[in-house]
Design an enzyme around this catalytic site. Structure first.
Site, PDB file in Angstrom:
ATOM      1  N   TYR A 126     -13.771  15.165  19.854  1.00 59.77           N
ATOM      2  CA  TYR A 126     -12.432  14.678  19.514  1.00 59.77           C
ATOM      3  C   TYR A 126     -12.273  14.274  18.054  1.00 59.77           C
ATOM      4  O   TYR A 126     -11.194  14.412  17.489  1.00 59.77           O
ATOM      5  CB  TYR A 126     -12.007  13.548  20.469  1.00 59.77           C
ATOM      6  CG  TYR A 126     -11.029  14.095  21.491  1.00 59.77           C
ATOM      7  CD1 TYR A 126     -11.436  15.082  22.378  1.00 59.77           C
ATOM      8  CD2 TYR A 126      -9.708  13.687  21.525  1.00 59.77           C
ATOM      9  CE1 TYR A 126     -10.544  15.627  23.285  1.00 59.77           C
ATOM     10  CE2 TYR A 126      -8.807  14.226  22.427  1.00 59.77           C
ATOM     11  CZ  TYR A 126      -9.234  15.201  23.299  1.00 59.77           C
ATOM     12  OH  TYR A 126      -8.347  15.758  24.182  1.00 59.77           O
TER      13      TYR A 126
ATOM     14  N   HIS B 158      -7.568  -1.947   8.839  1.00 60.79           N
ATOM     15  CA  HIS B 158      -8.845  -2.536   8.426  1.00 60.79           C
ATOM     16  C   HIS B 158      -9.727  -2.617   9.675  1.00 60.79           C
ATOM     17  O   HIS B 158     -10.482  -3.565   9.829  1.00 60.79           O
ATOM     18  CB  HIS B 158      -8.653  -3.946   7.862  1.00 60.79           C
ATOM     19  CG  HIS B 158      -7.800  -4.015   6.635  1.00 60.79           C
ATOM     20  ND1 HIS B 158      -7.422  -5.204   6.049  1.00 60.79           N
ATOM     21  CD2 HIS B 158      -7.255  -3.038   5.860  1.00 60.79           C
ATOM     22  CE1 HIS B 158      -6.675  -4.956   4.982  1.00 60.79           C
ATOM     23  NE2 HIS B 158      -6.551  -3.649   4.851  1.00 60.79           N
TER      24      HIS B 158
ATOM     25  N   HIS C 278     -12.927  -1.425   2.319  1.00 57.35           N
ATOM     26  CA  HIS C 278     -11.543  -1.826   2.619  1.00 57.35           C
ATOM     27  C   HIS C 278     -11.103  -1.340   4.009  1.00 57.35           C
ATOM     28  O   HIS C 278     -10.778  -2.149   4.874  1.00 57.35           O
ATOM     29  CB  HIS C 278     -10.631  -1.287   1.510  1.00 57.35           C
ATOM     30  CG  HIS C 278      -9.202  -1.651   1.617  1.00 57.35           C
ATOM     31  ND1 HIS C 278      -8.320  -1.506   0.582  1.00 57.35           N
ATOM     32  CD2 HIS C 278      -8.468  -2.129   2.647  1.00 57.35           C
ATOM     33  CE1 HIS C 278      -7.109  -1.899   0.969  1.00 57.35           C
ATOM     34  NE2 HIS C 278      -7.180  -2.282   2.216  1.00 57.35           N
TER      35      HIS C 278
ATOM     36  N   HIS D  34      -2.696   3.034   7.987  1.00 55.85           N
ATOM     37  CA  HIS D  34      -3.818   2.383   7.289  1.00 55.85           C
ATOM     38  C   HIS D  34      -4.198   1.139   8.085  1.00 55.85           C
ATOM     39  O   HIS D  34      -3.335   0.333   8.440  1.00 55.85           O
ATOM     40  CB  HIS D  34      -3.406   1.997   5.865  1.00 55.85           C
ATOM     41  CG  HIS D  34      -4.337   1.025   5.214  1.00 55.85           C
ATOM     42  ND1 HIS D  34      -5.702   1.237   5.135  1.00 55.85           N
ATOM     43  CD2 HIS D  34      -4.119  -0.169   4.617  1.00 55.85           C
ATOM     44  CE1 HIS D  34      -6.272   0.209   4.516  1.00 55.85           C
ATOM     45  NE2 HIS D  34      -5.321  -0.664   4.198  1.00 55.85           N
TER      46      HIS D  34
ATOM     47  N   GLU E  11       0.825  -1.216   0.000  1.00 54.30           N
ATOM     48  CA  GLU E  11       0.000   0.000   0.000  1.00 54.30           C
ATOM     49  C   GLU E  11       0.860   1.267   0.000  1.00 54.30           C
ATOM     50  O   GLU E  11       0.384   2.345   0.334  1.00 54.30           O
ATOM     51  CB  GLU E  11      -0.932   0.011   1.216  1.00 54.30           C
ATOM     52  CG  GLU E  11      -1.888  -1.162   1.290  1.00 54.30           C
ATOM     53  CD  GLU E  11      -2.962  -1.182   0.205  1.00 54.30           C
ATOM     54  OE1 GLU E  11      -2.769  -0.557  -0.858  1.00 54.30           O
ATOM     55  OE2 GLU E  11      -3.979  -1.831   0.438  1.00 54.30           O
TER      56      GLU E  11
HETATM   57  P1  13P Z   1       0.585  -5.184   3.410  1.00 58.20           P
HETATM   58  O1  13P Z   1       0.765  -6.447   4.185  1.00 58.20           O
HETATM   59  O2  13P Z   1       1.238  -5.228   2.062  1.00 58.20           O
HETATM   60  O3  13P Z   1       0.998  -3.984   4.227  1.00 58.20           O
HETATM   61  O4  13P Z   1      -0.969  -5.016   3.127  1.00 58.20           O
HETATM   62  C1  13P Z   1      -1.859  -5.101   4.202  1.00 58.20           C
HETATM   63  C2  13P Z   1      -3.062  -4.264   3.942  1.00 58.20           C
HETATM   64  O5  13P Z   1      -3.557  -3.652   4.868  1.00 58.20           O
HETATM   65  C3  13P Z   1      -3.625  -4.227   2.592  1.00 58.20           C
HETATM   66  O6  13P Z   1      -4.597  -3.243   2.499  1.00 58.20           O
END
Ligand code: 13P
Length: 211
Positions: free
Chosen positions: A119, A94, A159, A92, A73
């Site tokens: 906040y 999930h 995502h 980033h 990413e």
């Molecule tokens: P990576 O393991 O390449 O960092 O990817 C994980 C991820 O969060 C994909 O969106």
């Protein structure tokens, strides 16, 4: 902080995010801007297993110069550094609730998070959503660039969230705040809510600008 200290802080905060359930499996990646490039968590590595000396380093042109292979990413991260010059770190995840919000049809892509608590206004600001694109697709950088730096918090549709901060601590805190706010929004769906007024939001932005 010198580079070694930044690497140690990265590993410590990645482990902390993992241990508190903000990341599971090998989901998520973290980068920090350094003088001569960028430090980036390795691809396919659990955030709980990040080791300071294995963190990938990329030079200013994005070439991998040392450490394990960087996250796929990297394009997302680079686009935020390019379009928001004040960015010192990018996270980033999930994380469950922000990802839930990223999937919902009735979320305003220009302003995904209504002002329900102070906040989120102070730490994250406006959160925008960009269309779905598969993980690791270089075009993800173009989607972020198209926002012209207008948002520090972004939901990648179906995502997960990406958050930019002035430094690593701020980016991690903002990602946590975004996750907890997304949880509140989902919990409050169908319930009448008192939102902060425009005047209250303006006051928060002015009071806590840059802090
Ligand atoms: P990576 O393991 O390449 O960092 O990817 C994980 C991820 O969060 C994909 O969106």
């Amino acid at each position: 902080m010198n580079e070694q200290q930044i690497r140690e802080e990265m590993a410590q905060l990645c482990v902390s995010l993992f241990e508190r359930g903000f990341s599971v499996g090998t989901a998520g990646n973290v980068s920090v801007c350094v003088e001569d490039g960028m430090l980036m968590t390795p691809t396919n590595c659990r955030l709980g297993d990040v080791e300071p000396d294995r963190i990938a380093k990329l030079d200013r042109s994005g070439r991998h110069v040392s450490g394990d292979r960087p996250s796929k990413e990297v394009f997302l991260h680079q686009a935020l550094y390019e379009t928001r010059p004040q960015t010192g770190a990018v996270v980033h995840l999930h994380s469950t609730w922000a990802t839930a919000l990223s999937c919902m049809k009735d979320v305003d892509p220009e302003d995904c998070i209504p002002p329900i608590t102070p906040y989120v206004v102070m730490r994250v600001g406006t959160v925008k959503r960009v269309p779905y694109i598969k993980p690791g697709d270089p075009k993800s950088g173009d989607l972020i660039r198209a926002l012209n730096g207008s948002a520090a918090g972004i939901l990648l549709a179906n995502h997960g969230p990406v958050v930019a901060g002035k430094d690593l601590f701020s980016a991690v805190a903002a990602a946590e705040e975004l996750e907890e706010t997304a949880k509140l929004i989902v919990a409050l769906r169908g319930i009448e809510v008192n939102y902060l007024s425009d005047a209250e939001v303006t006051d928060l932005r002015e009071t806590y600008k840059g802090m």
